[in-house]
Design an enzyme around this catalytic site. Structure first.
Site, mmCIF file in Angstrom:
data_model
loop_
_atom_site.group_PDB
_atom_site.id
_atom_site.type_symbol
_atom_site.label_atom_id
_atom_site.label_comp_id
_atom_site.label_asym_id
_atom_site.label_seq_id
_atom_site.Cartn_x
_atom_site.Cartn_y
_atom_site.Cartn_z
ATOM 1 N N ILE A 17 1.632 11.739 10.169
ATOM 2 C CA ILE A 17 1.787 12.003 11.591
ATOM 3 C C ILE A 17 1.166 13.361 11.896
ATOM 4 O O ILE A 17 0.972 14.187 10.997
ATOM 5 C CB ILE A 17 3.265 11.957 12.042
ATOM 6 N N ASP A 18 0.857 13.564 13.161
ATOM 7 C CA ASP A 18 0.128 14.772 13.566
ATOM 8 C C ASP A 18 1.119 15.830 14.033
ATOM 9 O O ASP A 18 1.444 15.925 15.212
ATOM 10 C CB ASP A 18 -0.855 14.414 14.677
ATOM 11 N N TYR A 19 1.604 16.631 13.091
ATOM 12 C CA TYR A 19 2.602 17.648 13.426
ATOM 13 C C TYR A 19 2.044 18.742 14.331
ATOM 14 O O TYR A 19 2.786 19.328 15.106
ATOM 15 C CB TYR A 19 3.139 18.298 12.152
ATOM 16 N N VAL A 44 0.816 -1.218 0.000
ATOM 17 C CA VAL A 44 0.000 0.000 0.000
ATOM 18 C C VAL A 44 0.847 1.264 0.000
ATOM 19 O O VAL A 44 0.321 2.382 0.080
ATOM 20 C CB VAL A 44 -0.977 0.011 1.195
ATOM 21 N N CYS A 66 23.284 33.817 5.686
ATOM 22 C CA CYS A 66 23.054 35.199 5.253
ATOM 23 C C CYS A 66 21.938 35.271 4.221
ATOM 24 O O CYS A 66 21.829 36.250 3.487
ATOM 25 C CB CYS A 66 24.343 35.795 4.694
ATOM 26 N N GLY A 77 3.547 4.332 0.885
ATOM 27 C CA GLY A 77 3.657 5.251 2.010
ATOM 28 C C GLY A 77 2.383 6.050 2.173
ATOM 29 O O GLY A 77 1.323 5.695 1.672
ATOM 30 N N GLY A 78 2.507 7.164 2.874
ATOM 31 C CA GLY A 78 1.357 8.045 3.053
ATOM 32 C C GLY A 78 0.828 8.116 4.466
ATOM 33 O O GLY A 78 0.087 9.045 4.806
ATOM 34 N N LEU A 79 1.169 7.121 5.302
ATOM 35 C CA LEU A 79 0.705 7.153 6.689
ATOM 36 C C LEU A 79 1.252 8.404 7.366
ATOM 37 O O LEU A 79 2.457 8.567 7.531
ATOM 38 C CB LEU A 79 1.166 5.888 7.414
#
Length: 671
Positions: free
Chosen positions: A331-333, A325, A539, A327-329
């Site tokens: 996380i709650d940043y 399936v 800079c 990636g794509g899972l």
């Protein structure tokens, strides 16, 4: 992303309910008409106030929290183990000559993330009576660091957890590092003959490589290599689904995706393999709909379509065993648990349940055995395990003090600004803001045409900023910041200069406006009375962070504490353990930071590995300078200056000593 603001009037009690119940990320900002409330005595600042402000209980669960001392704590084993005081840990590491900025990796968090993901799939498989198993893989591209990959392989052994390679160099790493019998090695990315041959030959090393065909040209290469080597390969196909991802990476799916085969192309692969009697080598279907999927409905749509393609491939005669399936899972940043690009509206168990249930139902309908399920959940596994700690070097404040009194007659514009300042009240502060802006613009215009002196312009600008500060102080006491004053807080924000390169350590923050939780790791029992943005050592004007997590949309200032004389002020950037390290660049020749691997023990912790950051010698070497040549050039210049009496012998020696010493040092600033 800027979202529409609806103007509504709500009571303070309704606002309290909205904060707790509204799905804020739609993220529809809920704006309100400001109604001045009488000032009430301010309650002392508490640890709970800091928890709410920085949303640590949302994004940090179950690893990060705040203790009674006002320090961030880390529980690397989640709810089942002890915790470490992050401020005390940083202090202790500095005593070991590990200078900031410092990347701290917690191996136990990595282990816990792998356990948690596998446990969720095991629970879903039991719940839905699924006849297959789950075998996850870690995409090496998320973080290729040697010690991290070693840990992943070690922690993954009980689950036959494997690796995914997206390039030939990553394949070289994966083959050498993976030693888990039964674990899968998913081979993605562009492939030449050598890549494909190497993957096939890895079968002789008791590994299970699966070559995923993503370009139609790869089919012929795989067929020819298999014949030449006399090896029956494990092949898969990557499908371009009609289901679309959302957010920044949504374009990585669909008909115009960079990788994958369309349905007609998949049929061509089947026909080509049948023609050479290799159809039984086709065992896997893979798809990918993007990274950081924030909505579970998108995942359900994709798995529904993919499972039907899987069933059809079985019926076409393919020897199908695996459904990957991708990636794509997410996380709650930002800790909001909503459908927003920096969050997600589902948890690990929801994710596993929906995948298992959908695949089981589709296969059951056609009386086909269910596949082994694979996910390439790199971000969800690696993000939490590292914390980047950096110190604040200095600040730049907007000066809002009033100009000193004068006995000289004031220009009319200056008098107007004095009157505006003195007349600002909670009833007229918005009108006063427009007046102050108008008078400032008039002052600038008159100065350009020579009708205002530099001194008069200076007094006008001082009064303008004093007006802005007075207006902002009133606006902050309102129930909500008025929409037309939202930018004022950002304009008035302090600049906190941090000992860090955004381009090296948080490149996604600069490149794609990725949000990461950032907060002080100490002084959290004290109210943060400053509002600031973070400016790095480079800079480059883009070397700053001015977007921060918030319950409603994105805020452009971060609540911080005033610096205390001779006392360090430490900030932490969290959830940056995926992608940031390998994607960092050498802007202004700031190199890799110091990194340390921490393992929790019954008596506290132990340092498993120390990876020293780049020295100046190393970074100048990356851009093809020879250090000895540089030193010799300086020596010759110094000798010439001595001959011409432009420098004394002691000064020349001091210059050479400083030069050589600097080249051996860390690229970041010493305290």
């Amino acid at each position: 992303m800027e979202l529409e603001r609806a103007e509504i009037t709500v009571t303070a009690e309704l606002d309290r309910l909205l904060k707790n119940t509204v799905d804020p990320k739609d993220k529809a900002k809920v704006g309100v008409k400001n109604q001045h409330q009488p000032e009430r005595p301010k309650a002392p600042w508490t640890i709970e106030d800091s928890e709410n402000l920085y949303r640590i209980q949302g994004w940090g669960e179950p690893y990060f929290s705040i203790n009674a001392a006002g320090h961030v704590t880390v529980a690397p084993q989640g709810d089942r183990g002890g915790s470490l005081d992050l401020y005390e840990l940083v202090t202790s590491l500095q005593q070991r000559n590990l200078a900031l900025p410092l990347l701290i990796r917690f191996s136990d968090i990595l282990e816990h993330r792998i356990e948690r993901l596998n446990a969720c799939f095991a629970k879903a498989i039991a719940r839905y009576n699924y006849g297959g198993v789950y075998k996850g893989v870690f995409p090496v591209k998320c973080n290729q660091q040697k010690h991290l990959i070693e840990d992943l392989v070690k922690f993954g052994k009980p689950y036959q957890f494997g690796l995914e390679a997206g390039s030939k160099p990553e394949l070289m790493i994966a083959i050498a590092m993976l030693n888990n019998p039964g674990a899968l090695l998913i081979c993605n990315g562009y492939k030449d003959r050598e890549y494909i041959e190497t993957a096939m030959l890895a079968q002789k090393l008791d590994q299970t490589p699966i070559i995923v065909l993503e370009q139609i040209e790869e089919v012929e290469i795989a067929i020819e290599a298999a014949k030449a080597l006399g090896i029956k390969p494990n092949l898969g196909v990557r499908a371009k689904l009609n289901a679309k991802g959302i957010g920044r990476w949504g374009v990585s799916s669909g008909d115009r995706a960079k990788f994958g085969l369309t349905i007609p192309e998949i049929i061509m692969v089947v026909d080509k393999l049948k023609a050479v009697d290799m159809i039984d080598s086709l065992q896997l279907l893979h798809f990918h709909i993007g990274s950081q999927i924030s909505s579970i409905s998108v995942i359900k749509d994709a798995i529904g379509e993919a499972s039907k393609i899987y069933v059809e491939l079985v019926q076409l005669g393919a020897n199908m065993k695996y459904l990957d399936v991708g990636g794509g899972l997410g996380i709650d940043y930002d800790g909001s648990q909503t459908n927003f690009h920096a969050s997600k509206n589902y948890d690990l168990q929801n994710y596993a349940n929906d995948i298992v249930a959908e695949v089981r139902e589709t296969c059951s309908d056609k009386n086909i055995p269910v596949p082994t399920l694979i996910s390439e959940s790199g971000r969800a596994i690696a993000s939490h395990q590292s914390v980047l700690i950096f110190d604040v070097l200095s600040t730049c404040e907007v000066r809002t003090d009033l100009p000193p009194p004068t006995t000289n007659p004031e220009h009319q514009i200056v008098r107007n600004l004095w009157e505006t300042y003195e007349s600002i009240t909670p009833e007229n502060f918005r009108e006063a803001f427009y007046d102050a802006n108008q008078f400032k613009e008039e002052a600038l215009s008159r100065f350009k045409f020579g009708y205002l002196t530099l001194t008069e312009r200076s007094r006008a600008e001082q009064l303008y900023w004093a007006c802005c500060q007075k207006i902002l102080d009133i606006a902050k006491r309102e129930e909500y910041m008025p929409e037309d004053l939202e930018e004022l807080e950002q304009i008035m924000a302090s600049i906190y200069y941090i000992n860090l390169s955004v381009f090296q350590s948080a490149p996604d923050s600069w490149a794609i406006d990725q949000l990461f939780p950032i907060m002080p790791i100490h002084r959290l029992g004290e109210e943060p009375t400053r509002r600031g943005i973070l400016a790095d050592l480079t800079c480059d004007s883009d070397g700053k962070i001015d977007q921060f997590i918030d319950l409603k949309d994105v805020k452009h200032v971060l609540e911080l504490h005033p610096l205390e004389a001779k006392e360090p002020y430490y900030l932490g950037l969290f959830l940056g353990g995926a992608y940031q390290e390998i994607m960092g660049n050498l802007h202004n020749l700031f190199g890799d930071t110091n990194a340390v691997h921490i393992k929790i023990t019954p008596k506290g912790y132990k340092i498993e590995h120390v990876v020293k950051g780049d020295t100046m010698t190393e970074v100048v070497g990356y851009v093809q300078y020879d250090v000895e040549d540089l030193i010799e050039s300086i020596r010759q210049k110094a000798e010439q200056a001595l001959l011409e009496n432009r420098i004394e012998i002691g000064e020349a020696q001091r210059l050479l000593q400083n030069y050589e010493h600097s080249l051996s040092q860390y690229t970041y600033l010493a305290p």
